[in-house]
Design a protein around this motif. Structure first.
Motif, mmCIF file in Angstrom:
data_model
loop_
_atom_site.group_PDB
_atom_site.id
_atom_site.type_symbol
_atom_site.label_atom_id
_atom_site.label_comp_id
_atom_site.label_asym_id
_atom_site.label_seq_id
_atom_site.Cartn_x
_atom_site.Cartn_y
_atom_site.Cartn_z
ATOM 1 N N CYS A 51 31.477 45.049 33.092
ATOM 2 C CA CYS A 51 30.998 44.919 34.472
ATOM 3 C C CYS A 51 32.155 44.624 35.425
ATOM 4 O O CYS A 51 32.249 45.184 36.530
ATOM 5 C CB CYS A 51 29.949 43.816 34.570
ATOM 6 S SG CYS A 51 28.359 44.247 33.830
ATOM 7 N N ASN A 52 33.053 43.757 34.991
ATOM 8 C CA ASN A 52 34.214 43.405 35.808
ATOM 9 C C ASN A 52 35.103 44.621 36.053
ATOM 10 O O ASN A 52 35.572 44.856 37.161
ATOM 11 C CB ASN A 52 35.006 42.282 35.135
ATOM 12 C CG ASN A 52 36.264 41.919 35.913
ATOM 13 O OD1 ASN A 52 37.339 42.471 35.658
ATOM 14 N ND2 ASN A 52 36.129 40.996 36.867
ATOM 15 N N ARG A 53 35.309 45.420 34.990
ATOM 16 C CA ARG A 53 36.188 46.574 35.105
ATOM 17 C C ARG A 53 35.549 47.671 35.976
ATOM 18 O O ARG A 53 36.232 48.333 36.752
ATOM 19 C CB ARG A 53 36.533 47.117 33.721
ATOM 20 C CG ARG A 53 37.783 48.000 33.687
ATOM 21 C CD ARG A 53 39.020 47.225 34.194
ATOM 22 N NE ARG A 53 39.274 46.013 33.454
ATOM 23 C CZ ARG A 53 40.065 45.938 32.381
ATOM 24 N NH1 ARG A 53 40.704 47.004 31.976
ATOM 25 N NH2 ARG A 53 40.249 44.791 31.767
ATOM 26 N N LEU A 54 34.233 47.858 35.832
ATOM 27 C CA LEU A 54 33.547 48.830 36.676
ATOM 28 C C LEU A 54 33.604 48.427 38.145
ATOM 29 O O LEU A 54 33.773 49.264 39.033
ATOM 30 C CB LEU A 54 32.084 48.983 36.238
ATOM 31 C CG LEU A 54 31.834 49.755 34.946
ATOM 32 C CD1 LEU A 54 30.378 49.634 34.507
ATOM 33 C CD2 LEU A 54 32.182 51.235 35.114
ATOM 34 N N GLU A 55 33.480 47.129 38.388
ATOM 35 C CA GLU A 55 33.580 46.636 39.756
ATOM 36 C C GLU A 55 34.987 46.858 40.308
ATOM 37 O O GLU A 55 35.172 47.211 41.475
ATOM 38 C CB GLU A 55 33.207 45.156 39.795
ATOM 39 C CG GLU A 55 33.209 44.562 41.201
ATOM 40 C CD GLU A 55 32.753 43.112 41.214
ATOM 41 O OE1 GLU A 55 32.828 42.496 42.290
ATOM 42 O OE2 GLU A 55 32.343 42.603 40.153
ATOM 43 N N GLN A 56 35.973 46.669 39.422
ATOM 44 C CA GLN A 56 37.375 46.842 39.827
ATOM 45 C C GLN A 56 37.634 48.277 40.251
ATOM 46 O O GLN A 56 38.393 48.528 41.197
ATOM 47 C CB GLN A 56 38.299 46.450 38.663
ATOM 48 C CG GLN A 56 39.780 46.637 38.958
ATOM 49 C CD GLN A 56 40.634 46.276 37.744
ATOM 50 O OE1 GLN A 56 40.174 45.642 36.807
ATOM 51 N NE2 GLN A 56 41.889 46.688 37.780
ATOM 52 N N TYR A 57 36.995 49.259 39.558
ATOM 53 C CA TYR A 57 37.240 50.670 39.859
ATOM 54 C C TYR A 57 36.065 51.294 40.636
ATOM 55 O O TYR A 57 35.871 52.512 40.604
ATOM 56 C CB TYR A 57 37.470 51.444 38.555
ATOM 57 C CG TYR A 57 38.809 51.128 37.910
ATOM 58 C CD1 TYR A 57 39.987 51.671 38.420
ATOM 59 C CD2 TYR A 57 38.884 50.273 36.810
ATOM 60 C CE1 TYR A 57 41.208 51.371 37.829
ATOM 61 C CE2 TYR A 57 40.101 49.967 36.222
ATOM 62 C CZ TYR A 57 41.270 50.518 36.743
ATOM 63 O OH TYR A 57 42.477 50.217 36.161
ATOM 64 N N ASN A 58 35.300 50.464 41.328
ATOM 65 C CA ASN A 58 34.217 50.924 42.204
ATOM 66 C C ASN A 58 33.223 51.837 41.475
ATOM 67 O O ASN A 58 32.753 52.836 42.013
ATOM 68 C CB ASN A 58 34.791 51.658 43.428
ATOM 69 C CG ASN A 58 35.599 50.744 44.312
ATOM 70 O OD1 ASN A 58 35.211 49.592 44.548
ATOM 71 N ND2 ASN A 58 36.739 51.238 44.784
ATOM 72 N N GLY A 59 32.926 51.489 40.236
ATOM 73 C CA GLY A 59 31.929 52.223 39.465
ATOM 74 C C GLY A 59 32.432 53.487 38.807
ATOM 75 O O GLY A 59 31.639 54.215 38.200
ATOM 76 N N ASP A 60 33.693 53.792 38.894
ATOM 77 C CA ASP A 60 34.244 55.008 38.279
ATOM 78 C C ASP A 60 34.380 54.771 36.777
ATOM 79 O O ASP A 60 35.297 54.084 36.312
ATOM 80 C CB ASP A 60 35.605 55.335 38.890
ATOM 81 C CG ASP A 60 36.099 56.719 38.469
ATOM 82 O OD1 ASP A 60 35.824 57.113 37.319
ATOM 83 O OD2 ASP A 60 36.750 57.391 39.280
ATOM 84 N N ARG A 61 33.487 55.347 36.004
ATOM 85 C CA ARG A 61 33.473 55.108 34.556
ATOM 86 C C ARG A 61 34.686 55.718 33.859
ATOM 87 O O ARG A 61 35.164 55.180 32.864
ATOM 88 C CB ARG A 61 32.190 55.673 33.943
ATOM 89 C CG ARG A 61 30.946 54.845 34.247
ATOM 90 C CD ARG A 61 29.774 55.290 33.403
ATOM 91 N NE ARG A 61 28.599 54.459 33.630
ATOM 92 C CZ ARG A 61 27.454 54.586 32.969
ATOM 93 N NH1 ARG A 61 27.341 55.522 32.034
ATOM 94 N NH2 ARG A 61 26.434 53.797 33.232
ATOM 95 N N ALA A 62 35.131 56.846 34.364
ATOM 96 C CA ALA A 62 36.286 57.484 33.726
ATOM 97 C C ALA A 62 37.513 56.580 33.798
ATOM 98 O O ALA A 62 38.216 56.374 32.796
ATOM 99 C CB ALA A 62 36.568 58.824 34.396
ATOM 100 N N LYS A 63 37.780 56.005 34.973
ATOM 101 C CA LYS A 63 38.930 55.113 35.124
ATOM 102 C C LYS A 63 38.732 53.806 34.366
ATOM 103 O O LYS A 63 39.673 53.281 33.756
ATOM 104 C CB LYS A 63 39.175 54.835 36.603
ATOM 105 C CG LYS A 63 39.642 56.050 37.391
ATOM 106 C CD LYS A 63 39.882 55.702 38.855
ATOM 107 C CE LYS A 63 40.365 56.930 39.646
ATOM 108 N NZ LYS A 63 40.588 56.604 41.076
ATOM 109 N N ALA A 64 37.497 53.289 34.399
ATOM 110 C CA ALA A 64 37.206 52.052 33.669
ATOM 111 C C ALA A 64 37.406 52.255 32.172
ATOM 112 O O ALA A 64 37.981 51.399 31.482
ATOM 113 C CB ALA A 64 35.794 51.586 33.966
#
Length: 511
Positions: A475-488
């Motif tokens: 959740c923290n990582r998705l928030e960090q990348y604004n929901g971009d799953r590929a980058k997360a």
């Protein structure tokens, strides 16, 4: 006389009125050396007469420009020779019939009566004058005609009985179909709960989608009930008695997804010890539900597109095309239009499945339905656990309506079930049973593990603690990348599909 008896015996053996009339007319022409023999029948509405052997000859029964109306009106025969036919030239169709009569012939028009002295048809005979005149006193002809009328009436009655039976059978089938549709609608109402305007509109859209064979694309947030919508579309459709086959595209590893969909032949790959039917084959005649279709790999998207276009597919390891007549129902929580723009989803496949879109509203847009949903979940819990939680107190209901629901109906259900565990039998659930908008077991585990540093003594369930910590990181990582799953996924050293699978498993939705 013996020959006429033989003809009568052959006549009553017929079970088809058309063939019966053909035999009757053919026999009269041969036995009596006639120029022509016709039987003229009333139409079903009784307004016209037509000759079975010539569909172009039709006469209005109320038109007295032809002799048939006079025969019907007076219930008596008319005998016309070549001279008298001069007076019957006004009617085009009858004039064509009269042209068959030469100077040495006569035209006999005689009514054919049933046992109730009702005219059921009109006999038309053209032949030499002496032969036609002799028929008037010929008992053989009268007996043969009476046998024809009796058999013709019998066959007509049998046809009417069969028609009535078929109509009754069709009515029963329609009533059963209507009852099944009604039952399916009630079942959908019981499962797709809510009296809000958006839910009423959704149910109407589902019914319209079910009435067609278009591919259905269900869009909605995680936990909003997309699979329930898919099952409702299937249950209300004409395919309801055929299989409903479902697969979560995000939950199956990419290496296995193709074999799951298409099946495989024995020896197609290591471990394929027997042949296996794929989900496409299993869905033949029914519906194939592809949940989280947005996670389908690009290579598999191309193969699926071909199947949707041709309904032909080839199992792994097979060199033979097979067919499957299924209706596709797809669901996704991602924006497929954006995925197309980003290159993650094929544009041609997108337009192929975007035939009848359905949007499932999130719970935050229909908070008015929370009371009905909570009542349903409490009843389910009581039935399953053999308890008697009475329901929600007003304060508890107000608390639920004040919360935000990123997990939608699935999250609400978890909250209700947790509150039921916290509540004694025969009392209402109070506001104090809800301490957070997230399922409390997970939230407490996260708080204890994350906020207490290395104090592992607070952990009493290792699996829950690990899942909670993993969820917190994702959740923290998705928030960090604004929901971009590929980058997360890349930042966590995971393939995108693995991250998608973990999000599905842990109930994580991009915000």
């Amino acid at each position: 006389m013996q020959q006429w008896l033989h003809c009568i015996s052959a006549l009553i053996s017929y079970r088809d009125r058309v063939k019966l009339a053909d035999f009757y007319n053919h026999t009269l022409k041969n036995k009596l050396a006639l120029t022509a023999s016709y039987v003229v029948y009333p139409t079903d509405d009784g307004r016209a007469l037509h000759a079975a052997d010539n569909k172009d000859w039709t006469w209005d029964v109320s038109d007295f420009d032809h002799p048939f109306s006079h025969v019907l009106q007076q219930a008596s025969l008319i005998l016309l020779d070549h001279k008298r036919l001069v007076y019957w030239q006004q009617n085009k169709e009858f004039k064509q019939l009269a042209e068959l009569v030469d100077t040495k012939s006569s035209l006999l028009i005689a009514p054919l009566f049933n046992n109730h002295k009702q005219i059921i048809a009109i006999q038309v005979l053209i032949g030499k004058q002496d032969i036609i005149n002799g028929l008037l006193t010929d008992d053989n002809w009268h007996e043969f005609s009476d046998a024809f009328v009796a058999q013709w009436t019998l066959l007509k009655d049998m046809e009417m009985q069969d028609s009535h039976k078929q109509q009754l059978s069709d009515s029963i089938v329609r009533l059963k179909a209507q009852q099944r549709a009604k039952d399916a609608w009630l079942d959908m109402t019981c499962k797709l709960i809510g009296s809000s305007t958006v839910m009423e509109q959704l149910r109407e859209q589902i019914a319209m989608a079910a009435s067609s064979n278009l591919a259905v694309l269900i869009q909605g947030e995680t936990g909003s009930g997309k699979e329930l919508v898919a099952k409702a579309v299937h249950s209300l459709s004409s395919r309801r008695n055929k299989p409903f086959v479902a697969i979560n595209c995000a939950a199956i590893p990419e290496s296995l997804l193709e074999s799951e969909l298409f099946g495989y032949e024995k020896g197609a790959f290591t471990g394929a010890l027997i042949s296996r039917k794929g989900l496409i084959a299993q869905a033949d005649g029914g519906s194939l539900f592809l949940d989280e279709m947005g996670e389908l790999p690009l290579a598999l998207q191309a193969k699926l597109l071909r199947v949707l276009e041709t309904y032909q597919y080839r199992p792994l390891g097979s060199n033979k095309e097979q067919s499957s007549n299924f209706r596709l129902i797809a669901a996704t929580h991602v924006n497929l239009r954006q995925s197309v723009n980003d290159g993650g989803f094929r544009q041609d496949l997108y337009y192929r499945i975007y035939q009848y879109p359905l949007l499932v509203p999130n719970l935050n847009s229909r908070l008015i339905d929370i009371n009905e949903l909570a009542t349903y979940f409490i009843r389910q819990y009581n039935d399953r656990e053999q308890r008697n939680i009475l329901g929600l107190s007003p304060s508890a209901l107000n608390k639920l309506k004040s919360l935000d629901y990123p997990g939608n109906v699935r999250e609400l259900r978890s909250l209700i079930e947790f509150a039921c565990v916290q509540t004694q039998c025969d009392v209402l659930i109070e506001k104090s049973a809800f301490t957070t908008k997230l399922p409390l077991g997970i939230k407490i585990a996260v708080d204890k593990f994350v906020t207490n540093g290395n104090d592992f003594t607070v952990i009493d369930d290792l699996r829950t603690a690990l899942e909670s910590y993993e969820k917190a990181i994702i959740c923290n990582r998705l928030e960090q990348y604004n929901g971009d799953r590929a980058k997360a996924a890349e930042s966590l050293g995971l393939p995108k599909r693995t991250l998608a699978h973990k999000c599905q498993k842990l109930g994580i939705q991009n915000r």
